[in-house]
Design a protein around this motif. Structure first.
Motif, PDB file in Angstrom:
ATOM      1  N   ALA A 110      -0.831  -9.751  35.606  1.00  9.54           N
ATOM      2  CA  ALA A 110      -1.693  -8.581  35.760  1.00  9.54           C
ATOM      3  C   ALA A 110      -0.909  -7.416  36.376  1.00  9.54           C
ATOM      4  O   ALA A 110      -1.014  -6.268  35.923  1.00  9.54           O
ATOM      5  CB  ALA A 110      -2.894  -8.927  36.631  1.00  9.54           C
ATOM      6  N   GLY A 111      -0.121  -7.716  37.408  1.00  8.31           N
ATOM      7  CA  GLY A 111       0.652  -6.653  38.051  1.00  8.31           C
ATOM      8  C   GLY A 111       1.681  -6.043  37.123  1.00  8.31           C
ATOM      9  O   GLY A 111       1.928  -4.831  37.155  1.00  8.31           O
ATOM     10  N   THR A 112       2.281  -6.862  36.271  1.00 10.37           N
ATOM     11  CA  THR A 112       3.256  -6.354  35.303  1.00 10.37           C
ATOM     12  C   THR A 112       2.591  -5.436  34.288  1.00 10.37           C
ATOM     13  O   THR A 112       3.157  -4.409  33.890  1.00 10.37           O
ATOM     14  CB  THR A 112       3.958  -7.522  34.594  1.00 10.37           C
ATOM     15  N   ALA A 113       1.388  -5.795  33.857  1.00 11.59           N
ATOM     16  CA  ALA A 113       0.651  -4.935  32.926  1.00 11.59           C
ATOM     17  C   ALA A 113       0.304  -3.607  33.579  1.00 11.59           C
ATOM     18  O   ALA A 113       0.388  -2.541  32.944  1.00 11.59           O
ATOM     19  CB  ALA A 113      -0.613  -5.650  32.454  1.00 11.59           C
ATOM     20  N   LEU A 114      -0.075  -3.644  34.848  1.00  6.48           N
ATOM     21  CA  LEU A 114      -0.363  -2.398  35.579  1.00  6.48           C
ATOM     22  C   LEU A 114       0.891  -1.543  35.693  1.00  6.48           C
ATOM     23  O   LEU A 114       0.834  -0.314  35.580  1.00  6.48           O
ATOM     24  CB  LEU A 114      -0.904  -2.738  36.964  1.00  6.48           C
ATOM     25  N   PHE A 115       2.019  -2.180  35.916  1.00 12.26           N
ATOM     26  CA  PHE A 115       3.302  -1.475  35.940  1.00 12.26           C
ATOM     27  C   PHE A 115       3.532  -0.762  34.612  1.00 12.26           C
ATOM     28  O   PHE A 115       3.948   0.401  34.569  1.00 12.26           O
ATOM     29  CB  PHE A 115       4.414  -2.480  36.211  1.00 12.26           C
ATOM     30  N   GLY A 116       3.233  -1.443  33.503  1.00 11.64           N
ATOM     31  CA  GLY A 116       3.393  -0.832  32.187  1.00 11.64           C
ATOM     32  C   GLY A 116       2.499   0.381  32.002  1.00 11.64           C
ATOM     33  O   GLY A 116       2.919   1.395  31.423  1.00 11.64           O
TER      34      GLY A 116
END
Length: 607
Positions: A110-116
């Motif tokens: 989830a955090g990686t998607a938010l980073f994207g």
């Protein structure tokens, strides 16, 4: 990936950049065969296919769907990282997938998607990001970072979140810190939202608030900083940055100057560095502080004192000569030459440097004439240096000549520039042509899948088992230990390790050290223009640029090669913009003592 990087002129003074041809790195010998490794449940072939799609910036939705269905959490995480890295190239297809992943049960996915979402600056996601920050939990820090990247469209949300009482609780400290960093990215600074945190009982929040004020050189915040408690060196370093006369203004200059006189003798060298840079703006009243700084036990403090000497020293030669005799080191004297020349003072040592055997001295002596009012003499020197035996001096001269005759009216200068197009050194030819960095074309290089499989076995799997590659950097200041992140930046780690194993970094100088900022190395030429002859892809993540981070130097997106930098102090504005591929695990004192021109004896990789 076309990432909106922060201006090098603002962040770095001179660029981190290097110019390299658009070719692929060689396949390292040790990575050509599939190497044996411990038994592991990881699907190496699938992981390698994902790495390849990330490296080529190809959004393969079928492949990513397959990975996201895996029971292996790391497979799902690498798929999310790949989606974020290719999002800018295929925004329309990536955005729906990123938004779907922000609710994933795995906080890292989830955090990686938010980073994207932050990388692509998706303004329509502001309400979603705001709600995630408000709810809290592990992904909230990534959401706060993304709000900062979106910038002005998100500033109302950032201010509102900072104003909520719950944000001051210790459980939310990391999120609040990231929100304060996010606020620092938006101009003008939302000072009303940031100001209360200058009085926080949590040192990291006090520092983050001070960082925002200092980052934007926000004059109205100076009074609040002066009134705040400053028990921490990190806070005092930020305070010192905003006490320069042009920021403090006339109304606060007396208080600011008095505080600077205490900060220039602070126990922390980074506080003294910033304080000397600021106190120099007060002119003759700072003379004693500058002279004391030139005798400081820390070399980079002396460098900062020399660089800040222009206004405190008048045009009389006595003080300049005194300063010249205090320290014979290259960087201190170079800084003195630059400061003196900005006041129209020509130090006698400059003439000696013009004929020195060290090309760096000749180039520095030439550059000292850049702003001279004696344009005729400066022009003659540039023309002479355009024929120097060292190509690095020639490049310096040619850049200065081109800047001197932008209208192309000086026939002599134009003939010299034209002749340089046939120079035997390709870097000289590129400098004259004004060649721009070309990014690696994803379709131009096709590495075989087994190459990526070897990367997984060689770098990724050991890192997943807590045995990442490490390095011992032996410098003239002492040994520095580096631990690499072979999971989040495997291709960058392999590239660095391959170069080190080939002794590429042996006896190379730190060609750029900015006191209190970064130490940069990796250019055998020593002028910041060199590289290995190829470019590698960025592997951008939310690994933070804390003190001692190891990052890849760039001249634009996907232009990494051999140059890298060590962050001497926290630099959160770099996070998500330059690949972090390791961190200093030992030898911070040696890192702190590095001075521009220091040499690396060797770098040994421990696999």
């Amino acid at each position: 990936m076309i990432v909106a990087l922060i201006s090098a002129a603002v962040l770095f003074g001179t660029g981190l950049g290097i110019v390299k041809p658009d070719v692929a790195p060689p396949v390292p010998h040790h990575a050509r065969a599939v190497l044996p490794t411990r038994e592991d449940s990881l699907d190496v072939a699938l992981y390698a296919r994902i790495l390849k799609s990330a490296d080529q910036r190809i959004l393969d939705s079928t492949l990513l769907d397959e990975a996201m269905q895996s029971r292996d959490v790391e497979m799902r995480r690498v798929a999310a990282r790949t989606l974020s890295q290719v999002a800018l190239r295929d925004r329309a297809a990536a955005l729906p997938m990123l938004r779907a992943l922000v609710r994933d049960h795995d906080a890292t996915v989830a955090g990686t998607a938010l980073f994207g979402l932050g990388l692509v600056r998706d303004t329509s996601s502001v309400p979603l990001l705001t709600s995630i920050v408000r709810v809290g939990g592990a992904p909230a820090t990534s959401a706060a970072w993304a709000l900062g990247e979106i910038g002005k469209p998100a500033i109302d949300s950032i201010s509102e979140l900072l104003g909520e009482p719950a944000m001051s609780r210790r459980a939310r400290e990391s999120v609040t810190r990231e929100l304060l960093i996010a606020a620092s990215k938006v101009r003008p600074l939302a000072f009303d939202a940031v100001k209360p945190y200058l009085a926080s009982h949590l040192s990291e929040l006090r520092w983050a608030a001070a960082y925002g004020v200092a980052r934007q050189r926000y004059g109205p915040g100076v009074s609040a900083l002066l009134n705040a408690r400053a028990p921490d060196a990190k806070f005092r370093a930020e305070l010192a940055r905003v006490l320069a006369k042009n920021i403090a203004g006339d109304s606060l200059s007396e208080r600011a100057l008095a505080r600077l006189h205490t900060l220039v003798v602070d126990a922390d060298p980074y506080v003294r560095i910033n304080a000397l840079q600021a106190i120099g703006s007060y002119g003759l009243t700072a003379r004693s502080a500058i002279l004391r700084g030139l005798h400081d036990r820390d070399a980079n403090v002396r460098v900062s004192a020399a660089g800040a000497s222009a206004l405190p020293f008048d045009t009389a030669m006595t003080e300049w000569l005194t300063a010249w005799r205090v320290d014979t080191s290259y960087k201190v004297r170079k800084s003195l030459i630059e400061a003196a020349s900005s006041r129209g003072v020509r130090l006698p040592g400059t003439a000696e440097w013009r004929g020195a055997p060290d090309w760096r001295m000749r180039a520095a002596a030439l550059q000292s004439w850049a702003k001279s009012h004696d344009t005729a003499t400066a022009r003659d020197m540039e023309l002479a240096s355009a024929h120097d035996t060292d190509s690095r001096v020639r490049i310096t001269a040619l850049h200065m000549l081109a800047a001197r005759d932008t209208a192309h009216r000086d026939s002599v200068i134009q003939r010299v520039l034209e002749a340089a197009r046939s120079d035997p050194d390709s870097m000289v030819r590129n400098a004259v042509r004004g060649s721009r960095v070309r990014t690696l074309d994803t379709l131009a290089v096709e590495r075989p899948l087994d190459w990526y499989e070897s990367v997984v076995r060689r770098v990724v799997i050991p890192s997943l088992h807590q045995h990442p590659p490490r390095a011992i950097m032996r410098t003239i200041r002492g040994d520095i230990g580096i631990t690499f992140d072979g999971v989040l930046a495997p291709l960058t780690v392999l590239n660095f390790a391959t170069l080190a194993d080939a002794h590429y970094y042996d006896h190379v100088r730190f060609h750029r050290v900015v006191p209190g900022f970064v130490a940069q190395d990796g250019d055998p030429r020593g002028d910041g223009e060199g590289g290995p002859g190829y470019s590698i892809r960025d592997e951008l993540t939310l690994l933070p640029y804390r003190r001692g981070a190891v990052g890849m130097a760039l001249s634009g997106p996907d232009t990494g090669g051999s140059q890298y930098f060590l962050t001497l102090t926290p630099q959160p504005h770099l996070t998500g913009h330059y690949t972090v591929f390791g961190s200093i695990s030992s030898g911070l004192a040696a890192m702190d003592s590095l001075v521009e021109g220091d040499t690396i004896n060797s770098i040994r990789i421990i696999w």
